[in-house]
Enzyme design. Structure first.
Site, PDB file in Angstrom:
ATOM      1  N   PHE A   1       0.834  -1.206   0.000  1.00  0.00           N
ATOM      2  CA  PHE A   1       0.000   0.000   0.000  1.00  0.00           C
ATOM      3  C   PHE A   1       0.863   1.247   0.000  1.00  0.00           C
ATOM      4  CE2 PHE A   1      -1.825  -3.434   2.562  1.00  0.00           C
ATOM      5  CZ  PHE A   1      -2.755  -3.896   1.634  1.00  0.00           C
TER       6      PHE A   1
ATOM      7  N   ARG B   1     -10.036   0.045 -19.695  1.00  0.00           N
ATOM      8  CA  ARG B   1     -10.249  -1.377 -19.888  1.00  0.00           C
ATOM      9  C   ARG B   1      -9.816  -2.162 -18.650  1.00  0.00           C
ATOM     10  NH1 ARG B   1      -7.105  -4.498 -24.625  1.00  0.00           N
ATOM     11  NH2 ARG B   1      -8.636  -6.114 -25.101  1.00  0.00           N
TER      12      ARG B   1
ATOM     13  N   ASN C   1      -8.606  -7.975 -15.738  1.00  0.00           N
ATOM     14  CA  ASN C   1      -9.157  -9.155 -15.080  1.00  0.00           C
ATOM     15  C   ASN C   1     -10.259  -8.708 -14.122  1.00  0.00           C
ATOM     16  OD1 ASN C   1      -9.724 -11.234 -13.198  1.00  0.00           O
ATOM     17  ND2 ASN C   1      -7.746 -12.198 -13.607  1.00  0.00           N
ATOM     18  N   PRO C   2     -11.509  -8.924 -14.510  1.00  0.00           N
ATOM     19  CA  PRO C   2     -12.608  -8.407 -13.691  1.00  0.00           C
ATOM     20  C   PRO C   2     -12.606  -8.946 -12.259  1.00  0.00           C
ATOM     21  CG  PRO C   2     -13.405  -9.152 -15.838  1.00  0.00           C
ATOM     22  CD  PRO C   2     -11.972  -9.575 -15.750  1.00  0.00           C
TER      23      PRO C   2
ATOM     24  N   GLY D   1      -5.114   2.455 -13.990  1.00  0.00           N
ATOM     25  CA  GLY D   1      -4.924   1.649 -12.786  1.00  0.00           C
ATOM     26  C   GLY D   1      -6.186   1.474 -11.964  1.00  0.00           C
TER      27      GLY D   1
ATOM     28  N   GLY E   1      -5.721   0.186  -8.491  1.00  0.00           N
ATOM     29  CA  GLY E   1      -5.309  -0.110  -7.120  1.00  0.00           C
ATOM     30  C   GLY E   1      -5.660   0.940  -6.092  1.00  0.00           C
ATOM     31  N   GLU E   2      -5.813   2.175  -6.513  1.00  0.00           N
ATOM     32  CA  GLU E   2      -5.925   3.227  -5.510  1.00  0.00           C
ATOM     33  C   GLU E   2      -7.252   3.972  -5.506  1.00  0.00           C
ATOM     34  OE1 GLU E   2      -1.597   4.964  -4.807  1.00  0.00           O
ATOM     35  OE2 GLU E   2      -1.792   4.004  -6.744  1.00  0.00           O
TER      36      GLU E   2
END
Lengths: 172, 696, 330
Positions: free
Chosen positions: B238, B585, B588-589, B659, B661-662
């Protein structure tokens, strides 16, 4: 001060010498190279070190190895397929974790899986939890019950929703 | 993408390739490699916040059987490059924050190392310290630039005049506390020098094997090729594992004393509160000037934060305000107070997470002031182009996220009156906030593809999977780029023996590394065709700039939250959260959804629980463990839902992805706080929202 | 952690003799708090005497309608015991509100009573603490004081007792059976734990070598309608900000019997005698509940960080008693 003890780890009898100060977690990780249980906090505050000790889920970081001479320890690596035999297929709980993406970094995961297996046994034995509205009634393991019973296992990646889904499926 | 096979892999919800290894616990993390005859490091941390080490008595520690070495500022090797003072470990007697390394013990067992560390007697000359951030700190200064390399201050138009004439002004100060990343795997490094002392191997828990190699090589004056960093499995980060920290250096120094033997060093949870970064506390003054319909004329976002005296880190909390909403008059500023405090660093969405908490709280207050629905207020302030650059948006979907999110959440018909709904003992409210995250790409990653005797494509890149699902996503990307099914592609990551890769940070990993895979596949197919011979190999490098220039590229999202506050006790429960995002896009859902959900959980945790409390007398974080530094547990998280708008960003590079992730943590805390206000009528402007703040 | 000897004696009497004769010795039961403290350097015994296997691990009926709980009964087993759930639900609920499933599986009834404060300064050997090192000062007085006691604290110590189970036992008026160097005796709860005064290092009235072998619950019909309400910063796995253990019997709108204890407020599980006296014989109304709570907290002394505990305690007690009254009415 050293002591020689015997542990049955994931079905295998292991004899080892430990410092009396060695925790069960460190005995597994540092002495036996059984690194499936993880060290996240070393003080009983995160659940990553959860193993089944003589069938019950406990925190191996707060157990002294010397005090558990002769104990049977099951880690997530030794859960086997759930029929009591180690090896082979993944345990249904572990399989459900994979299918539901019930983890991300994976560090808390062996502890979550062991905790879930132990928790399901507790629920099956009719143990109530803080989420049980009527302590005198039979327990029904709904999502709220699962969440409360798993609250000793922190997941910083925040996979909680998927973990609960995995356990719900495995419990069926 | 050049070509894709008939069934593309990108877009499929694959389960994680390393799933079995993780659920059984057999995936090796940094501490867990079976190495011969390891030794263990026990560090000694300063117990004063400022001063100097006047004496170190190592006698009692050295007498302990099993102790191999005791390192102190007096006997530690002199490092080659200590310009970055975070890495100047044991190089002087100066103490710059409480919890700094001042000595270390190497011993045969972890128990002995820990005991011996406790027997090292350190005496200090103590100087007065300053660890308290205040809005009017006398030493506030403007940093040259803030994190991500952008300017500290910006101004457009005449915001002061616009505020003076505005029909409605919201002028509020919001505070966020110091927060700690607390990945579940403690920062760990195992250092091993070869017998000749010329090569160093680090088994490390890091978000970037190559970045750690470069840092450590520089500090020790080594050719980077002589430092190998191994990190295929990383137990979360993180942000805090986005760089080497002092413990990497200390472990390598200690291991130098015992060449040929690995030295294992896992920080304790407590030690992580001073040594691996944290999110700075923030004091943010927001001023919004608007007409009675809530149309913004002026936005001013003034940020005060802290940094350490030995190394600057400037969190870019005001940057979000530069582009989020339309307003002709605008100012953003950042000021830092240098304190005798540990070094702040990245924590998930640095800048955006605290900044959007403040901005989106202020927007809610403006909506309330104007009597405009908070969703509608945001729609009214939608900028046609990026207000900070004038560039067109590549894929700004905030309006859709808000509208469709509102629909799915059941926002419409919401009674705007705060404190008006009660179910039993619980006061019920709903809140909304926008989310945003910039599209970041790190250039220069390299991938290698080799066709093996096993008739599979072996793809190597030194990337990191810190739980993001990168390994799986990269395998999908490589399969499509090679035009082959997944079963023929094996990706290896997390090792400097593999080609150079950028850090897993800024939600840039999959996009940046994916660009290298696409480049390598292109070269491979050009050189070896579709029927390569075993042994055929090729390399490719991600282009300097994968994104189309001239476009402003951001991900957007909207959070909708239901909060319940207990009328008697002030306890808060969040039974329902919906996050709807636009990230281009999705590779990987399954794993992307997990990233969104995880970000939202951390946002919920930020809203309600997380706070590192510094004691001004001692200068340390008082609640430095996981019993006292509360993060969300299972019981706190229910009714959580994350989804995204289908599509791709035409300007975001070969994958069309941004991205994931955040963005989940951005805006979440504001949505929770706004919902709590709606439930109770109580506006709390500092995090976390604890029960005592809602007592009546 | 300092090296130590580990001993598993043959019986409770041997254990007591071993510990009583050795000032460096300590009992080991579930270890969930002691091992934690040994790692932190808060406790540094030179000998551990393991008593888990020596003490009762069963819950037995007492003549007269009470229960005897062996000191080695794990918290989880006690919480799940049918007789406890039916006759003393407050005790089950308190146990289940504490710690986590894993910890409850290891922690014992006897050990739980010896949990030490979670005051952050007590747990940090780099800061002064009178409880850990008498005479060094209290860092919590001026420092981070959110957890600090509001009742019965002293200038030497403002720590709170962390156990949930003990709060329920205090409300129920349980008794600890103690085996010491001088033989067996009974110590009532409340009465086992002590206020800090000028000796905050002493958590209980027991002496070195004293060993709790069992806890007796009295025959107490009012306990069948009892509850434990714990207010904490997150929904689970956190210590109490404030907690209430209460049992209530209302007859025709009048309080016939009531038992109340607070957690999170004091160095001891705080039996609320004043509140009980104020309520008995009076109306079971919201105003009466609040009045009684305010009476109990009249002497509260608060600081910068913990003033919220007073209104929180008042509201939580009122809420708990309201809930029990509603249950009664059904």
């Amino acid at each position: 001060m050293d002591a020689t003890i015997t542990l049955r780890v994931d079905g295998e009898e292991r004899r080892l010498t430990v410092d009396t100060r060695t925790t069960l977690l460190d005995a597994l990780r540092d002495r036996l190279e059984a690194t499936s249980p993880k060290k996240g906090c070393d003080h009983g505050q995160c659940g990553a070190c959860t193993v089944l000790l003589d069938g019950r889920r406990i925190l191996s970081c707060l157990a002294l190895a010397v005090a558990h001479d002769g104990a049977d320890v099951t880690t997530a690596a030794g859960l086997g397929s759930g029929d009591g035999a180690p090896g082979g297929e993944l345990h249904p709980v572990a399989r459900a974790f994979v299918d539901h993406d019930g983890f991300q970094c994976g560090y808390c995961t062996p502890g979550q899986v062991c905790s879930a297996v132990g928790m399901l046994r507790e629920a099956e034995a009719g143990w109530p939890s803080h989420a049980t509205a009527d302590l005198d009634a039979p327990v029904s393991l709904d999502d709220e019950e699962i969440r409360e019973r798993m609250s000793g296992n922190l997941c910083r990646c925040g996979a909680y929703t998927n973990i609960v889904a995995a356990i719900r499926e495995a419990a069926r | 993408m050049t070509t894709t096979p008939s069934t593309p892999s990108v877009g499929r919800p694959l389960t994680r390739l390393e799933g079995e290894a993780k659920v059984t616990g057999l995936a090796p993390y940094a501490y867990e490699y079976a190495l011969t005859d390891p030794l263990y490091l026990g560090p000694v941390l300063s117990t004063v916040a400022r001063g100097r080490v006047s004496a170190v008595d190592t006698a009692r520690a050295e007498e302990l059987p099993g102790v191999r070495a005791v390192l102190t500022p007096a006997n530690a090797e002199r490092l080659a490059d200590t310009e970055d003072r975070e890495f100047a470990v044991l190089q002087s007697d100066e103490v710059s924050f409480r919890g700094q390394f001042v000595a270390a013990v190497v011993a045969d067992t972890p128990e002995t190392a820990r005991e011996a560390a406790g027997l090292v007697d350190v005496a200090y000359e103590t100087l007065a310290h300053d660890v308290t951030l205040t809005a009017d700190h006398p030493r506030l200064y403007r940093p040259e630039e803030v994190n991500t390399g952008v300017e500290a201050d910006t101004e457009q138009g005449d915001p002061d005049a616009a505020l003076a004439r505005a029909a409605v002004v919201v002028d509020r100060t919001y505070r966020t506390p110091m927060e700690h990343n607390n990945p579940m795997e403690p920062h760990t490094t195992v250092a091993l020098w070869d017998e000749g002392g010329g090569r160093l191997t680090l088994y490390d828990s890091t978000q970037g094997a190559h970045p750690v190699r470069h840092t450590v090589a520089g500090v020790f004056g080594l050719d980077p090729e002589r430092v190998r960093v191994v990190a295929p499995y990383v137990g979360g980060g993180f942000g805090s594992k986005g760089s080497a920290h002092a413990h990497n250096v200390l472990a390598a120094m200690a291991a130098r004393a015992v060449p040929g033997r690995p030295v294992k060093f896992a920080l304790t949870r407590q030690q992580m509160f001073s040594l691996v970064g944290y999110r700075t506390p923030t004091i943010q003054r927001l001023r919004l000037g608007a007409d009675r319909d809530g149309r913004l004329d002026a936005v001013v976002h003034d940020v005060v934060e802290q940094t350490s005296k030995i190394k600057e880190f400037a969190e870019q909390s005001g940057v979000c305000t530069r582009m989020m909403y339309a307003a002709p008059h605008r100012r953003t500023t950042h000021r830092l107070a240098p304190l005798d405090a540990p070094i702040p660093f990245w924590m998930r969405a640095p800048g955006e997470a605290p900044g959007m908490y403040a901005l989106e709280s202020a927007m809610d207050e403006l909506a309330h002031e104007c009597g405009v629905d908070p969703v509608e207020l945001r729609l009214r302030n939608e900028p046609p182009v990026d207000p900070s650059t004038g560039e067109p948006w590549s894929d700004r979907a905030l309006v859709r996220c808000l509208r469709e999110g509102a629909e799915r959440f059941g926002w419409h018909g919401r009674d705007p009156a705060p404190g008006a709904r009660r179910e039993g003992d619980w006061l019920v409210g709903t809140g909304v906030a926008s989310a945003m995250y910039p599209h970041m790409v790190n250039p220069g990653s390299v991938a290698e593809i080799r066709y093996g005797e096993d008739r599979r494509y072996h793809v190597g890149i030194g990337a990191a999977d810190i739980g993001t699902g990168a390994l799986t996503a990269l395998t999908q990307i490589a399969a499509d780029a090679l035009g082959r099914p997944l079963s023929e592609v094996v990706v290896s990551i997390g090792d400097t023996d593999l080609p150079e890769a950028s850090v897993a940070g800024g939600s840039s990993g999959t996009t940046s590394w994916g660009a290298a895979l696409v480049a390598a596949a292109r070269v491979f197919r050009a050189e070896h065709g579709e029927a390569p011979a075993p042994g055929a190999s090729a390399r490719g490098t991600a282009p300097e700039d994968t994104a189309t220039p001239g476009y402003s590229q951001y991900s957007f999202g909207a959070h909708f939250v239901e909060a319940r506050v207990h009328a008697d006790t002030g306890e808060i429960r969040v039974p329902r959260m919906l996050g709807l995002f636009s990230v281009g896009r999705v590779v990987n859902p399954r794993t992307a959804r997990s990233q969104f959900l995880g970000g939202m959980v951390m946002g919920l945790s930020m809203a309600l629980y997380e706070q590192s409390v510094v004691d001004p007398a001692f200068g340390h974080v008082v609640n430095h463990d996981l019993a006292q530094y509360h993060v969300a547990v299972h019981a706190d998280v229910s009714g959580l839902e994350a989804d995204w708008l289908e599509g791709e960003d035409p300007h975001a590079g070969p994958l069309g992805s941004r991205g994931v992730g955040e963005i989940g943590i951005v805006g979440t805390a504001a949505a929770v706080a706004n919902a709590c206000h709606h439930a109770t009528g109580v506006r709390v402007r500092n995090l976390p929202l604890t029960p005592d703040l809602f007592l009546r | 952690m300092r090296p130590f000897d580990y001993t598993r004696p043959d019986g409770p009497a041997d254990a007591v003799a071993l510990v009583a004769d050795d000032p460096g010795a300590a009992y080991l039961a579930g270890g969930t708090n002691l091992v934690d403290h040994m790692k932190l350097g808060v406790a540094s015994p030179t000998r551990l005497v393991d008593v888990r296997g020596l003490l009762g691990n069963r819950v037995e009926e007492l003549p007269g309608g009470g229960l005897r709980i062996g000191a080695s009964v794990p918290n989880s087993d006690l919480a799940a015991h049918p007789a406890v759930r039916r006759r003393y639900p407050v005790l089950s609920a308190a146990l289940l509100a504490g710690a986590s499933g894993q910890l409850r599986n290891a922690a014992t009834t006897g050990g739980n009573l010896f949990q030490r404060t979670r005051c952050p300064y007590f747990q940090d050997t780099t800061t002064p603490c009178n409880k850990r090192e008498p005479g060094t000062g209290c860092s919590a007085l001026e420092g981070h004081g959110r957890d600090n006691a509001v009742l019965g604290a002293s200038d030497h110590c403002v720590a709170t007792h962390p156990s949930d189970m003990a709060v329920a036992l205090a409300a129920l008026g349980a008794e600890a059976r103690v085996l010491g160097p001088g033989g067996e005796r009974v110590v009532p709860i409340p009465g086992l734990h002590r206020l800090p005064g000028s000796e905050p290092e002493r958590d209980t009235v027991l002496g070195h070598g004293d060993l709790i072998t069992a806890v007796d619950l009295p025959h107490l019909p009012v306990a069948a309608r009892s509850a434990y309400r714990k207010v904490r910063d997150r929904a689970s796995y956190a210590f109490a900000l404030v907690s209430v253990a209460a049992a209530l019997d209302v007859v025709d709108g009048t309080v016939a019997d009531v038992r109340i204890a607070f957690g999170g407020l004091a160095h001891v599980p705080w039996r609320a005698h004043r509140a009980e006296e104020a309520l008995i014989g009076g109306p079971a109304t919201e105003e009466a509940f609040r009045e009684a709570a305010r009476a109990e907290l009249a002497d509260a002394r608060t600081g910068r960080d913990n003033a919220f505990k007073v209104p929180m305690a008042v509201n939580t007690l009122a809420s708990t008693l309201r809930g029990l009254t509603a249950e009664e009415a059904r």
